[in-house]
Design an enzyme around this catalytic site. Structure first.
Site, PDB file in Angstrom:
ATOM      1  N   ARG A   1       3.593  -1.500  -1.648  1.00 27.18           N
ATOM      2  CA  ARG A   1       3.184  -0.225  -1.041  1.00 27.18           C
ATOM      3  C   ARG A   1       2.682   0.765  -2.081  1.00 27.18           C
ATOM      4  O   ARG A   1       2.175   1.837  -1.734  1.00 27.18           O
ATOM      5  CB  ARG A   1       4.358   0.409  -0.278  1.00 27.18           C
ATOM      6  CG  ARG A   1       4.771  -0.328   0.980  1.00 27.18           C
ATOM      7  CD  ARG A   1       5.966   0.332   1.643  1.00 27.18           C
ATOM      8  NE  ARG A   1       5.596   1.362   2.593  1.00 27.18           N
ATOM      9  CZ  ARG A   1       5.586   1.186   3.927  1.00 27.18           C
ATOM     10  NH1 ARG A   1       5.924   0.049   4.465  1.00 27.18           N
ATOM     11  NH2 ARG A   1       5.244   2.179   4.722  1.00 27.18           N
TER      12      ARG A   1
ATOM     13  N   TYR B   1      -0.787   2.612  -2.201  1.00 23.62           N
ATOM     14  CA  TYR B   1      -0.936   3.734  -1.279  1.00 23.62           C
ATOM     15  C   TYR B   1      -0.086   4.919  -1.746  1.00 23.62           C
ATOM     16  O   TYR B   1      -0.595   6.031  -1.916  1.00 23.62           O
ATOM     17  CB  TYR B   1      -0.509   3.308   0.122  1.00 23.62           C
ATOM     18  CG  TYR B   1      -0.761   4.363   1.173  1.00 23.62           C
ATOM     19  CD1 TYR B   1      -2.047   4.627   1.625  1.00 23.62           C
ATOM     20  CD2 TYR B   1       0.294   5.100   1.712  1.00 23.62           C
ATOM     21  CE1 TYR B   1      -2.278   5.605   2.593  1.00 23.62           C
ATOM     22  CE2 TYR B   1       0.061   6.073   2.682  1.00 23.62           C
ATOM     23  CZ  TYR B   1      -1.221   6.313   3.117  1.00 23.62           C
ATOM     24  OH  TYR B   1      -1.439   7.282   4.069  1.00 23.62           O
TER      25      TYR B   1
ATOM     26  N   GLY C   1      -1.091   6.201  -5.233  1.00 18.91           N
ATOM     27  CA  GLY C   1      -2.441   6.759  -5.119  1.00 18.91           C
ATOM     28  C   GLY C   1      -2.393   8.144  -4.499  1.00 18.91           C
ATOM     29  O   GLY C   1      -3.014   9.091  -4.989  1.00 18.91           O
TER      30      GLY C   1
ATOM     31  N   ASN D   1       4.209   9.756  10.305  1.00 21.38           N
ATOM     32  CA  ASN D   1       3.604   8.788  11.241  1.00 21.38           C
ATOM     33  C   ASN D   1       2.932   9.475  12.423  1.00 21.38           C
ATOM     34  O   ASN D   1       3.567  10.272  13.113  1.00 21.38           O
ATOM     35  CB  ASN D   1       4.668   7.817  11.752  1.00 21.38           C
ATOM     36  CG  ASN D   1       5.231   6.952  10.642  1.00 21.38           C
ATOM     37  OD1 ASN D   1       5.834   7.473   9.699  1.00 21.38           O
ATOM     38  ND2 ASN D   1       5.031   5.651  10.727  1.00 21.38           N
TER      39      ASN D   1
ATOM     40  N   SER E   1       0.481   1.121  17.781  1.00 27.72           N
ATOM     41  CA  SER E   1      -0.635   0.372  18.364  1.00 27.72           C
ATOM     42  C   SER E   1      -0.251  -1.093  18.562  1.00 27.72           C
ATOM     43  O   SER E   1      -0.567  -1.686  19.595  1.00 27.72           O
ATOM     44  CB  SER E   1      -1.880   0.519  17.494  1.00 27.72           C
ATOM     45  OG  SER E   1      -1.573   0.319  16.140  1.00 27.72           O
TER      46      SER E   1
ATOM     47  N   GLN F   1      15.457   0.365  11.552  1.00 27.07           N
ATOM     48  CA  GLN F   1      14.791   1.384  10.729  1.00 27.07           C
ATOM     49  C   GLN F   1      14.166   2.438  11.634  1.00 27.07           C
ATOM     50  O   GLN F   1      13.834   2.144  12.781  1.00 27.07           O
ATOM     51  CB  GLN F   1      13.729   0.744   9.805  1.00 27.07           C
ATOM     52  CG  GLN F   1      12.474   0.214  10.476  1.00 27.07           C
ATOM     53  CD  GLN F   1      12.600  -1.232  10.954  1.00 27.07           C
ATOM     54  OE1 GLN F   1      13.665  -1.669  11.378  1.00 27.07           O
ATOM     55  NE2 GLN F   1      11.499  -1.975  10.920  1.00 27.07           N
TER      56      GLN F   1
ATOM     57  N   ARG G   1      11.467   5.882  12.399  1.00 28.23           N
ATOM     58  CA  ARG G   1      10.275   6.668  12.086  1.00 28.23           C
ATOM     59  C   ARG G   1      10.241   7.822  13.076  1.00 28.23           C
ATOM     60  O   ARG G   1      10.871   7.768  14.143  1.00 28.23           O
ATOM     61  CB  ARG G   1       8.983   5.843  12.252  1.00 28.23           C
ATOM     62  CG  ARG G   1       8.805   4.686  11.260  1.00 28.23           C
ATOM     63  CD  ARG G   1       8.575   5.160   9.838  1.00 28.23           C
ATOM     64  NE  ARG G   1       8.256   4.037   8.945  1.00 28.23           N
ATOM     65  CZ  ARG G   1       9.162   3.271   8.336  1.00 28.23           C
ATOM     66  NH1 ARG G   1      10.460   3.473   8.534  1.00 28.23           N
ATOM     67  NH2 ARG G   1       8.774   2.286   7.539  1.00 28.23           N
TER      68      ARG G   1
ATOM     69  N   ARG H   1      13.698   2.769   5.159  1.00 27.48           N
ATOM     70  CA  ARG H   1      14.721   2.565   6.173  1.00 27.48           C
ATOM     71  C   ARG H   1      14.724   3.678   7.214  1.00 27.48           C
ATOM     72  O   ARG H   1      15.005   3.453   8.374  1.00 27.48           O
ATOM     73  CB  ARG H   1      16.089   2.486   5.477  1.00 27.48           C
ATOM     74  CG  ARG H   1      17.133   1.636   6.158  1.00 27.48           C
ATOM     75  CD  ARG H   1      18.318   1.396   5.229  1.00 27.48           C
ATOM     76  NE  ARG H   1      18.598   2.563   4.385  1.00 27.48           N
ATOM     77  CZ  ARG H   1      19.225   3.659   4.816  1.00 27.48           C
ATOM     78  NH1 ARG H   1      19.650   3.753   6.044  1.00 27.48           N
ATOM     79  NH2 ARG H   1      19.434   4.671   3.980  1.00 27.48           N
TER      80      ARG H   1
HETATM   81  N1  UDP Z   1       6.850  -2.457  12.435  1.00 26.55           N
HETATM   82  C1  UDP Z   1       7.377  -3.353  13.358  1.00 26.55           C
HETATM   83  N2  UDP Z   1       6.520  -4.147  14.053  1.00 26.55           N
HETATM   84  C2  UDP Z   1       5.159  -4.069  13.917  1.00 26.55           C
HETATM   85  C3  UDP Z   1       4.628  -3.130  12.990  1.00 26.55           C
HETATM   86  C4  UDP Z   1       5.515  -2.353  12.264  1.00 26.55           C
HETATM   87  O1  UDP Z   1       8.599  -3.447  13.532  1.00 26.55           O
HETATM   88  O2  UDP Z   1       4.440  -4.812  14.610  1.00 26.55           O
HETATM   89  C5  UDP Z   1       7.779  -1.585  11.693  1.00 26.55           C
HETATM   90  C6  UDP Z   1       7.568  -1.534  10.189  1.00 26.55           C
HETATM   91  O3  UDP Z   1       8.262  -2.560   9.532  1.00 26.55           O
HETATM   92  C7  UDP Z   1       8.087  -0.164   9.859  1.00 26.55           C
HETATM   93  C8  UDP Z   1       7.792   0.666  11.094  1.00 26.55           C
HETATM   94  O4  UDP Z   1       7.566  -0.277  12.145  1.00 26.55           O
HETATM   95  O5  UDP Z   1       9.471  -0.193   9.665  1.00 26.55           O
HETATM   96  C9  UDP Z   1       6.564   1.539  10.956  1.00 26.55           C
HETATM   97  O6  UDP Z   1       5.528   0.732  10.455  1.00 26.55           O
HETATM   98  P1  UDP Z   1       4.043   1.226  10.324  1.00 26.55           P
HETATM   99  O7  UDP Z   1       3.260   0.112   9.727  1.00 26.55           O
HETATM  100  O8  UDP Z   1       3.586   1.782  11.627  1.00 26.55           O
HETATM  101  O9  UDP Z   1       4.074   2.466   9.340  1.00 26.55           O
HETATM  102  P2  UDP Z   1       4.890   2.859   8.018  1.00 26.55           P
HETATM  103  O10 UDP Z   1       5.673   4.034   8.451  1.00 26.55           O
HETATM  104  O11 UDP Z   1       5.784   1.731   7.603  1.00 26.55           O
HETATM  105  O12 UDP Z   1       3.848   3.150   7.007  1.00 26.55           O
END
Ligand code: UDP
Ligand code: UDP
Length: 299
Positions: free
Chosen positions: A129, A132, A135, A161, A176, A196, A198, A262
């Protein structure tokens, strides 16, 4: 987000020059603006210099989905770092105010919860990661150094997010993915155990905060967190998406990607105070709009 921003700026009476290399964006999202005499579209990659005359710049350039930014990690760092240098050079030359779309990823896998702007973050500098995260961190450094050294008028927001209509069906991010999987009746892919968290902000709320940030006093640079503090586990998100779509999709568990944070939740006290802003659209309402959008493009 860029297409929503264009819509709002045009509605407010601005002229808009939209610059995109179409790596993750699509012309379809701004097709309705083609022909508007106040809208111009230019294919360009911000890692190359850009000579135009403008008075405000929103720098949103960079793929933001882990799948996309890890596809060509060297290019991801270049987009944030060389991109910031070019955009700041441009802002310096034409004396434009410039807003950087930074990210909650600058906090990494955080030890403080919720995250406020004073927290310096816990970021792995050499992981998958990092292209990103580092950066975007370096871009913030450049913004503040151009401000201190060259008095460039900067604004920095840290975006948590965000989701909503016009996301790409193959974007790879969780909202999505789940919505598209639910509509298609395919398995819903939970990475790890789904515990985890968000915090998801609807795109309209986010754009409102960005516009407000752009009009704050010159003495205020941020950084300011913008996001929705409502925090959900990925399991809860999956259940909500299944309920709202009436889908028969089953949950399947897949390995957790490396360095996946997490938990993540914005402390938006500063945005409340300085922007007089807070999100208005809850996850359930935002998901309904997003589901309607994906149904319309997938049918
Ligand atoms: N995630 C998931 N299934 C998916 C895509 C993502 O469980 O099909 C999880 C991912 O591991 C993370 C969270 O959803 O813990 C958010 O992932 P995302 O890629 O949307 O954004 P991030 O906040 O990790 O940049
Ligand atoms: N730059 C640009 N558009 C401009 C002005 C500058 O793309 O209108 C680029 C330029 O190529 C330079 C970078 O921004 O590499 C940084 O500009 P700055 O003036 O800070 O640096 P210098 O030109 O002194 O190297």
């Amino acid at each position: 987000m860029g297409s929503h921003l264009c819509d709002r700026l045009l509605a407010a009476g601005h002229e808009v020059l939209c610059v995109d290399n179409y790596f993750t964006g699509t012309k379809r999202n701004v097709a309705h603006l083609i022909g508007n005499p106040y809208f111009e579209l230019q294919r360009h990659d911000v890692t190359f210099p850009l000579y135009v005359e403008v008075d405000q710049i929103y720098n949103l350039a960079c793929p933001a989905s882990p799948v996309h930014y890890q596809h060509d990690p060297v290019q991801t760092t270049k987009t944030s770092v060389h991109g910031a240098i070019n955009i700041l050079g441009l802002a310096k030359r034409v004396r434009a105010r410039v807003l950087q779309a930074s990210t909650s990823e600058v906090y990494g896998d955080p030890e403080v919860h919720p995250q406020d702007e004073a927290y310096w973050g816990r970021v792995n500098p050499i992981g998958t990661r990092s292209c990103y995260d580092e950066g975007k961190r370096c871009a913030e450094t450049l913004f503040f150094d151009y401000h201190r050294q060259h008095r460039v008028d900067i604004k920095v927001v840290r975006i948590f997010n965000t989701y909503g209509p016009r996301m790409h069906p193959d974007d790879g991010r969780v909202v999505s993915n789940f919505v598209v999987q639910a509509i298609r009746g395919s398995d819903i892919t939970i990475y790890g155990d789904g515990a985890q968290t968000r915090s998801f902000c609807y795109v309209d709320d986010l754009i409102e905060a960005m516009l407000r940030m752009m009009s704050t006093d010159a003495g205020f640079q941020g950084p300011v967190n913008i996001g929705n503090p409502g925090e959900f586990t990925m399991l809860a998100l999956a259940e909500m998406v299944i309920r709202l779509t009436g889908s028969r999709s089953k949950l399947v568990f897949q390995p957790l990607p490396s360095d996946d944070p997490r938990q993540r939740q914005p402390d938006i006290s500063l945005a409340r105070k300085r922007l007089d802003w807070e999100p208005r659209v809850g996850l359930e309402d935002g998901l309904k709009e997003t589901i309607a959008y994906f149904r319309s493009i997938l049918s």
